[in-house]
Motif scaffolding. Structure first.
Motif, mmCIF file in Angstrom:
data_model
loop_
_atom_site.group_PDB
_atom_site.id
_atom_site.type_symbol
_atom_site.label_atom_id
_atom_site.label_comp_id
_atom_site.label_asym_id
_atom_site.label_seq_id
_atom_site.Cartn_x
_atom_site.Cartn_y
_atom_site.Cartn_z
ATOM 1 N N GLU A 1 -45.253 -47.908 87.595
ATOM 2 C CA GLU A 1 -45.431 -47.206 86.335
ATOM 3 C C GLU A 1 -44.635 -47.883 85.223
ATOM 4 O OE1 GLU A 1 -46.352 -42.582 87.668
ATOM 5 O OE2 GLU A 1 -44.384 -43.102 86.838
ATOM 6 N N TYR B 1 -41.134 -51.837 83.557
ATOM 7 C CA TYR B 1 -42.104 -51.625 84.630
ATOM 8 C C TYR B 1 -41.311 -51.466 85.921
ATOM 9 C CZ TYR B 1 -45.941 -52.450 87.913
ATOM 10 O OH TYR B 1 -46.858 -52.328 88.923
ATOM 11 N N ASN C 1 -51.930 -46.951 82.352
ATOM 12 C CA ASN C 1 -50.895 -47.633 83.121
ATOM 13 C C ASN C 1 -51.349 -48.993 83.619
ATOM 14 O OD1 ASN C 1 -48.130 -47.122 84.088
ATOM 15 N ND2 ASN C 1 -48.995 -47.396 86.130
#
Length: 278
Positions: free
Chosen positions: A72, A116, A167
């Motif tokens: 994510e 990330y 995403n």
């Protein structure tokens, strides 16, 4: 299979004084400390937990959901900087490491960065990278025009706002189509306008097409009924005011009132719109 860095549904295998052990793969047991054990939990119960490594390298579970899961993108705040790297506030007992090699520039305590979250391929430990661009999907996406998507706003440019779509992909929302205050790091739904030949993606904050106009028209009618048949909004009204009330652009608003006018449901007056009696 236990997924490190993600939510897992695991069965309680046994109870101990300091928590419960959950049954992992290959007979391995994963500790869920007492502070996270739901009241009334017993052997055989199924619990949703987040799995990560503690400071000793052991797998451990928590029922607290962290700020971000593995794979994510998320804006997170630096809590501490050490000789190892920067540590981000993660929402759980353990902070999240951004190694120096994964920082664009030296991170500073208290600052927020888009990162990330991923598993280090050598250690299988959860880490984060501020070099998030390399983790975006560069394959041609199969989005449909007007498809509803999730947006993460991460940068403002001269053209508009750069966003991460679902995403996965990078996109752009143009300034000319924004009628509300946008905070970098905020998330909201959007709609695919087009995937261009250069593979760049244009996104709208409002749905496209005739069905959208019908929805806006119905919202206008509902608002007129609530306001006793009159609203002081017209074609000279500031677009930001229109968006704040109807969540649409001024162009879409004018299309919607045009539809209602043709259907003889409203009357346009110099100071606003009046609902016609049926």
């Amino acid at each position: 299979m236990v997924q490190i860095g993600n939510l897992n549904q695991l069965v309680v295998g046994k109870e101990v004084d300091f928590g419960v052990y959950l049954a992992g793969e290959d007979g391995k047991e994963i500790l869920l400390p007492t502070r996270y054990v739901p009241e009334g939990t017993k052997v055989g119960d199924n619990i949703e937990v987040f799995i990560y490594h503690d400071n000793e390298g052991r797998l451990i579970a928590t029922t607290v959901r962290p700020t971000a899961l593995v794979n994510e993108f998320k804006f997170m705040q630096v809590k501490e900087v050490t000789n190892t790297g920067a540590f981000l506030e993660w929402g759980i007992m353990k902070d999240l490491l951004v190694p120096f090699s994964e920082q664009k520039a030296k991170m500073r305590v208290g600052e927020w960065y888009l990162v990330y979250v991923h598993l280090d391929h050598l250690t299988q430990r959860i880490v984060a990278s501020a070099k998030f661009e390399k983790y975006l999907d560069n394959t041609i996406p199969a989005y449909e025009v007007n498809e509803k998507v999730d947006l993460l706003f991460y940068e403002e440019t001269n053209l508009g706002y750069r966003v991460i779509i679902n995403n996965s992909h990078r996109g752009l929302v143009y300034h000319s189509e924004v009628y509300q205050r946008i905070e970098i790091g905020s998330t909201m739904p959007g709609y695919i306008k087009q995937v261009r030949e250069d593979e760049k993606i244009d996104v709208s904050l409002t749905p496209l097409g005739y069905s959208k106009v019908e929805d806006i028209a119905q919202t206008i009618l509902n608002t007129l009924e609530i306001q006793n048949g009159f609203i002081d909004i017209h074609d000279k009204t500031d677009p930001k005011i229109i968006y704040s009330i109807f969540r649409c652009s001024k162009k879409s608003f004018k299309q919607a009132i045009g539809l209602l006018y043709k259907q003889r449901l409203i009357q346009m007056e110099p100071t606003g719109i009046r609902l016609l009696k049926k």
